[in-house]
Design a protein around this motif. Sequence first.
Motif, short mmCIF file in Angstrom:
data_model
loop_
_atom_site.label_atom_id
_atom_site.label_comp_id
_atom_site.label_asym_id
_atom_site.label_seq_id
_atom_site.Cartn_x
_atom_site.Cartn_y
_atom_site.Cartn_z
N ASN A 221 0.84 -1.20 0.00
CA ASN A 221 0.00 0.00 0.00
C ASN A 221 0.88 1.25 0.00
N ALA A 222 1.90 1.22 -0.84
CA ALA A 222 2.87 2.31 -0.87
C ALA A 222 2.23 3.65 -1.22
N VAL B 200 -2.38 11.30 2.36
CA VAL B 200 -2.35 11.35 3.82
C VAL B 200 -3.37 10.34 4.32
N PHE B 201 -2.86 9.24 4.84
CA PHE B 201 -3.74 8.13 5.22
C PHE B 201 -3.30 7.60 6.59
N PRO B 202 -4.25 7.31 7.48
CA PRO B 202 -3.88 6.74 8.80
C PRO B 202 -3.42 5.31 8.65
N LEU C 288 1.64 -7.70 16.99
CA LEU C 288 2.62 -8.36 16.13
C LEU C 288 2.58 -7.83 14.70
N VAL C 289 1.38 -7.59 14.20
CA VAL C 289 1.24 -7.08 12.83
C VAL C 289 1.85 -5.68 12.72
N PHE C 290 1.64 -4.85 13.72
CA PHE C 290 2.27 -3.54 13.73
C PHE C 290 3.79 -3.67 13.60
N PHE C 291 4.35 -4.57 14.39
CA PHE C 291 5.81 -4.75 14.38
C PHE C 291 6.31 -5.27 13.04
N PHE C 292 5.71 -6.35 12.54
CA PHE C 292 6.20 -6.95 11.30
C PHE C 292 5.91 -6.07 10.09
N ALA C 293 4.82 -5.30 10.14
CA ALA C 293 4.52 -4.39 9.03
C ALA C 293 5.57 -3.30 8.93
N ALA C 294 5.99 -2.77 10.07
CA ALA C 294 7.02 -1.73 10.07
C ALA C 294 8.38 -2.30 9.69
N ALA C 295 8.72 -3.45 10.28
CA ALA C 295 10.02 -4.05 9.99
C ALA C 295 10.10 -4.53 8.54
N GLY C 296 8.97 -4.94 7.96
CA GLY C 296 8.97 -5.44 6.59
C GLY C 296 9.33 -4.39 5.56
N VAL C 297 9.16 -3.13 5.88
CA VAL C 297 9.54 -2.06 4.96
C VAL C 297 11.05 -2.02 4.79
N TYR C 298 11.77 -2.30 5.85
CA TYR C 298 13.23 -2.20 5.84
C TYR C 298 13.90 -3.56 5.57
N LEU D 188 -4.33 -0.17 8.87
CA LEU D 188 -4.01 -1.36 8.09
C LEU D 188 -3.84 -2.62 8.94
N PRO D 189 -3.05 -2.59 10.02
CA PRO D 189 -2.94 -3.79 10.84
C PRO D 189 -4.26 -4.22 11.45
N VAL D 190 -5.07 -3.27 11.87
CA VAL D 190 -6.36 -3.60 12.48
C VAL D 190 -7.28 -4.27 11.46
#
Length: 235
Positions: free
Chosen positions: A68-69, A76-78, A133-143, A82-84
């Motif tokens: 969802n780049a 400007v999107f919250p 967990l989804v918050f964490f992996f979603a953020a880490a997956g970008v990098y 997405l994780p929820v």
Amino acid sequence: MLGATWAVLMPLFTAAVYTFVFSKVFQARWPGMSDGPFDFAVICLTGMVVHTIFAEAVARAPALVLGNASYVTKVVFPLEILPVVTVLTALVNAGIGIAIVLIGNLLLNGKIYFTVLMLPLVIAPYLLFVIGLVFFFAAAGVYLRDLSQLVSLLITVTLFLTPIFFPIEAIPESFRRAILLNPLTFVVQQARDVTIFGRWPDFVGLTIYSVAALAALACGFWIFQRLRNGFADVL
């Protein structure tokens, strides 16, 4: 239509395969239940439904922001939504499995226990934990672009280190504590208690689990917020 049919057939097919392997090949038996394959299938499916919520949501997490780049770079999107949404989507699919469990238990035992009304109370803190967990992996997956491979391994490991296909009593005492530390173990056991065995949930355990789930959610959200400032640069 095809997707809805697949959502119904997939858990049934998977449960049937695992039921055959563990109840017939490995001769697994559940305390207090008959040796019939259908009883084992209902028990197995209940555990798989709980694990499926974790598996579906976490599997999608590493590519959640990457897929969802446009929401990051153009609009400007919250992104916190997405994780929820991902976890709630997995919950809807799991609801089909729960319906199958209840129907199966009704056919086998002739009743649906009143304690099933406590199932949302059991699942709610679990959802908070998975969202964290989804918050964490979603953020880490970008990098970390190869993170999905590690997540796939994690999903497989948790499937077999959670008492889904075997009772906790079958685990040697020396290893049982490690299995109990698995965050999925408590929820799987409680879900079975309220849906299949007609037992009330462990309210003390749920309280402790809820506190831990809130801590995991807060930690995952904090990491997501700290890393999101660099999303646009990486994408």
